[in-house]
Scaffold this active site. Structure first.
Site, PDB file in Angstrom:
ATOM      1  CB  VAL A  14      36.206 -15.764  -0.623  1.00 39.08           C
ATOM      2  CG1 VAL A  14      35.899 -15.163  -1.977  1.00 39.08           C
ATOM      3  CG2 VAL A  14      35.942 -17.264  -0.635  1.00 39.08           C
ATOM      4  CE  LYS A 128      26.442 -21.267  -0.827  1.00 35.40           C
ATOM      5  NZ  LYS A 128      27.862 -21.094  -0.906  1.00 35.40           N
ATOM      6  CD  GLU A 160      29.469 -17.718 -13.333  1.00 35.55           C
ATOM      7  OE1 GLU A 160      29.028 -17.182 -14.345  1.00 35.55           O
ATOM      8  OE2 GLU A 160      29.073 -18.836 -12.939  1.00 35.55           O
ATOM      9  CB  VAL A 163      26.052 -22.184  -8.587  1.00 33.55           C
ATOM     10  CG1 VAL A 163      25.865 -23.668  -8.902  1.00 33.55           C
ATOM     11  CG2 VAL A 163      24.803 -21.617  -7.931  1.00 33.55           C
ATOM     12  CB  ALA A 165      33.982 -22.044  -6.830  1.00 34.82           C
ATOM     13  CG  ASP A 232      26.712 -24.681   0.720  1.00 34.23           C
ATOM     14  OD1 ASP A 232      26.444 -23.488   0.966  1.00 34.23           O
ATOM     15  OD2 ASP A 232      27.600 -25.031  -0.095  1.00 34.23           O
ATOM     16  CE  LYS A 236      27.489 -24.255  -3.447  1.00 31.23           C
ATOM     17  NZ  LYS A 236      28.636 -25.140  -3.272  1.00 31.23           N
ATOM     18  N   GLY A 354      37.167 -23.692  -3.124  1.00 27.68           N
ATOM     19  CA  GLY A 354      38.526 -23.236  -2.855  1.00 27.68           C
ATOM     20  C   GLY A 354      38.549 -21.721  -2.902  1.00 27.68           C
TER      21      GLY A 354
HETATM   22  N1  NAP Z   1      35.337 -20.948   0.234  1.00 27.42           N
HETATM   23  C1  NAP Z   1      34.825 -21.366  -0.907  1.00 27.42           C
HETATM   24  O1  NAP Z   1      35.312 -22.306  -1.557  1.00 27.42           O
HETATM   25  C2  NAP Z   1      33.628 -20.654  -1.487  1.00 27.42           C
HETATM   26  C3  NAP Z   1      33.165 -20.975  -2.770  1.00 27.42           C
HETATM   27  C4  NAP Z   1      32.075 -20.272  -3.293  1.00 27.42           C
HETATM   28  C5  NAP Z   1      31.443 -19.309  -2.530  1.00 27.42           C
HETATM   29  N2  NAP Z   1      31.893 -19.061  -1.256  1.00 27.42           N
HETATM   30  C6  NAP Z   1      31.185 -18.069  -0.458  1.00 27.42           C
HETATM   31  O2  NAP Z   1      32.024 -16.938  -0.287  1.00 27.42           O
HETATM   32  C7  NAP Z   1      31.699 -16.299   0.950  1.00 27.42           C
HETATM   33  C8  NAP Z   1      32.958 -16.100   1.771  1.00 27.42           C
HETATM   34  O3  NAP Z   1      33.519 -17.364   2.070  1.00 27.42           O
HETATM   35  P1  NAP Z   1      34.769 -17.454   3.050  1.00 27.42           P
HETATM   36  O4  NAP Z   1      35.216 -18.857   2.996  1.00 27.42           O
HETATM   37  O5  NAP Z   1      35.721 -16.358   2.763  1.00 27.42           O
HETATM   38  O6  NAP Z   1      34.037 -17.152   4.460  1.00 27.42           O
HETATM   39  P2  NAP Z   1      34.703 -16.729   5.843  1.00 27.42           P
HETATM   40  O7  NAP Z   1      36.145 -17.107   5.846  1.00 27.42           O
HETATM   41  O8  NAP Z   1      33.797 -17.232   6.904  1.00 27.42           O
HETATM   42  O9  NAP Z   1      34.649 -15.121   5.853  1.00 27.42           O
HETATM   43  C9  NAP Z   1      33.491 -14.398   6.031  1.00 27.42           C
HETATM   44  C10 NAP Z   1      33.846 -12.945   6.217  1.00 27.42           C
HETATM   45  O10 NAP Z   1      32.635 -12.196   6.277  1.00 27.42           O
HETATM   46  C11 NAP Z   1      32.730 -11.282   7.355  1.00 27.42           C
HETATM   47  N3  NAP Z   1      31.408 -10.899   7.861  1.00 27.42           N
HETATM   48  C12 NAP Z   1      30.557 -11.621   8.618  1.00 27.42           C
HETATM   49  N4  NAP Z   1      29.463 -10.907   8.902  1.00 27.42           N
HETATM   50  C13 NAP Z   1      29.631  -9.704   8.287  1.00 27.42           C
HETATM   51  C14 NAP Z   1      28.863  -8.517   8.220  1.00 27.42           C
HETATM   52  N5  NAP Z   1      27.661  -8.416   8.839  1.00 27.42           N
HETATM   53  N6  NAP Z   1      29.360  -7.467   7.521  1.00 27.42           N
HETATM   54  C15 NAP Z   1      30.552  -7.546   6.896  1.00 27.42           C
HETATM   55  N7  NAP Z   1      31.339  -8.644   6.925  1.00 27.42           N
HETATM   56  C16 NAP Z   1      30.872  -9.705   7.618  1.00 27.42           C
HETATM   57  C17 NAP Z   1      33.562 -11.985   8.401  1.00 27.42           C
HETATM   58  O11 NAP Z   1      34.056 -11.022   9.300  1.00 27.42           O
HETATM   59  P3  NAP Z   1      35.077 -11.390  10.524  1.00 27.42           P
HETATM   60  O12 NAP Z   1      36.430 -11.512   9.839  1.00 27.42           O
HETATM   61  O13 NAP Z   1      34.976 -10.217  11.408  1.00 27.42           O
HETATM   62  O14 NAP Z   1      34.583 -12.664  11.095  1.00 27.42           O
HETATM   63  C18 NAP Z   1      34.615 -12.633   7.495  1.00 27.42           C
HETATM   64  O15 NAP Z   1      35.650 -11.704   7.229  1.00 27.42           O
HETATM   65  C19 NAP Z   1      30.678 -17.219   1.655  1.00 27.42           C
HETATM   66  O16 NAP Z   1      29.388 -16.701   1.458  1.00 27.42           O
HETATM   67  C20 NAP Z   1      30.847 -18.556   0.943  1.00 27.42           C
HETATM   68  O17 NAP Z   1      29.667 -19.331   0.938  1.00 27.42           O
HETATM   69  C21 NAP Z   1      32.967 -19.685  -0.735  1.00 27.42           C
END
Ligand code: NAP
Length: 373
Positions: A14, A128, A160, A163, A165, A232, A236, A354
């Site tokens: 993201v 979240k 926003e 929940v 996305a 998860d 939400k 996504g």
């Molecule tokens: N993917 C979806 O469809 C979606 C939808 C809605 C909401 N979300 C939410 O959006 C967020 C990000 O999702 P994602 O899929 O991008 O997750 P992700 O790929 O696991 O990325 C998480 C990132 O956070 C970093 N991180 C972890 N601990 C940290 C800390 N203490 N300080 C600063 N950065 C830190 C990680 O660093 P490293 O690179 O060093 O590991 C990584 O770059 C999540 O909370 C997820 O629930 C995702």
């Protein structure tokens, strides 16, 4: 041109998509809103790049994206340094008007978010976990219950995408609440993966077969129990219930997963092998629902009765002739039943996951933040 300083936590799927979309929209935002996002700090789990004065150049940002895409730490960047204290990053890089964006997936960001708010900076969350922490943390982040500061603080924190996305779920809920409407019931499904699974079961497929297919297609987490357990979805539901003004904790939500607790201790491979043990149970559940003219959905339900809230998450038999009953496939759906939206609910439906759709939702929050005082 208005320069908007942004500090970003998290450069996973993201976070990277958000940065990409900001770079790709530079001309559009300049021409349409007179706006330029100035990244002053980008942080991953252990390192950061910071340029508090002039902001990072687009070349420096591209280099950071390339590193993260390769799975490397920002420590390898020419400006990279280690970080173990996000509050210190906010302290060093923040200036009045800064927006701190949390695209991480950890609750460790909470102290830095509170610190940013104490500095009158604004905060946008895709993460979240800060909002599903204890109620007291939620209150401090959103200043819920502080009527004097509430209108101002609504403008200082946006969440926003936590929940549904990119779907406008939180904005819609917040508008209903702000109008004094009373929400009596929320029924929704907030997991594309579990939607895929329920649609498969309804079509007569075996539970084990659909879970294996979802796993192979990459729809589930590497350990499918992370989806099937329902936690998860419960997060939400908690965010929605709290957004409606109810005070409750994660433990108050009744969560029913799609596998028995005994299967918790298995390895992923053992769990996948054991799945057929559950086939008959789900065939029976689907048949029982069908005999009553219902269908099985993995639903989150928030029911308010005489001011008391009950919140549950799990496989639920719902009437076929309801928005949730008519849903099929991976879409998310939320039906809000309120004083003004009853008996027909206000319904929002669409892609609820996504990285790109989520990042687009975060970007909308950031752009809106630029123009709130
Ligand atoms: N993917 C979806 O469809 C979606 C939808 C809605 C909401 N979300 C939410 O959006 C967020 C990000 O999702 P994602 O899929 O991008 O997750 P992700 O790929 O696991 O990325 C998480 C990132 O956070 C970093 N991180 C972890 N601990 C940290 C800390 N203490 N300080 C600063 N950065 C830190 C990680 O660093 P490293 O690179 O060093 O590991 C990584 O770059 C999540 O909370 C997820 O629930 C995702």
């Amino acid at each position: 041109m208005m320069e908007l300083p942004v500090i970003l936590f998290g450069l996973g799927g993201v976070g990277r998509s958000l940065v990409r979309q900001i770079l790709d929209n530079r001309l559009f935002h300049a021409e349409t809103y007179g706006l330029r996002v100035r990244f002053v700090a980008l942080c991953d789990s252990r390192s950061a790049i910071i340029e508090p004065t002039d902001g990072l150049t687009d070349e420096e940002i591209e280099a950071a994206l390339a590193l993260k895409k390769e799975g490397k730490s920002l420590a390898h960047h020419e400006l990279g340094g280690s970080q173990d204290d996000l509050s210190a990053i906010v302290d060093i890089a923040g200036i009045p008007g800064t927006v701190v964006v949390d695209c991480s997936a950890t609750e460790q960001t909470v102290p830095a978010l509170l610190f940013a708010l104490s500095r009158d900076y604004k905060v946008v969350l895709a993460n979240k976990k800060p909002l599903t922490n204890q109620q007291e943390v939620y209150d401090r982040l959103t200043r819920a219950g502080d009527t004097r500061d509430a209108p101002r603080d609504l403008a200082r924190l946006r969440w926003e995408t936590t929940v549904g996305a990119g779907l406008p779920v939180i904005a819609t809920l917040t508008r209903l609440v702000a109008s004094g409407d009373t929400i009596q019931r929320v029924a929704g499904t907030f997991s594309g993966t579990l939607g895929f699974l329920m649609t498969g079961l309804e079509a007569g497929r075996l539970f084990s077969e659909v879970v294996r297919e979802a796993h192979q297609l990459g729809y589930t987490e590497p350990d499918p129990r992370d989806d099937l357990g329902g936690v998860d979805v419960a997060r939400k539901a908690l965010i929605l219930a709290r957004g409606m003004g109810h005070r409750l904790e994660m433990k108050d939500i009744e969560v029913k997963g799609l596998y028995p607790p005994l299967m918790e201790t298995l390895t992923v491979a053992e769990f996948m092998d054991a799945l057929p043990q559950l086939d008959e149970h789900y065939q029976d559940e689907v048949a029982r629902a069908a005999a009553e003219g219902k269908v099985l959905r993995y639903a989150a339900t928030i029911q308010v009765t005489d001011g008391r809230v009950a919140c549950s998450v799990g496989p639920t038999a719902v009437e076929k002739d309801t928005p949730l009953g008519r849903l099929s496939g991976t879409d998310n759906l939320i039906a809000l039943y309120s004083r003004w939206y009853s008996p027909n609910p206000l319904v929002i439906q669409g892609r609820g996951a996504g990285v790109d759709a989520t990042a687009a939702g975060v970007l909308s929050d950031v752009v809106e933040m630029a123009y709130t005082v």
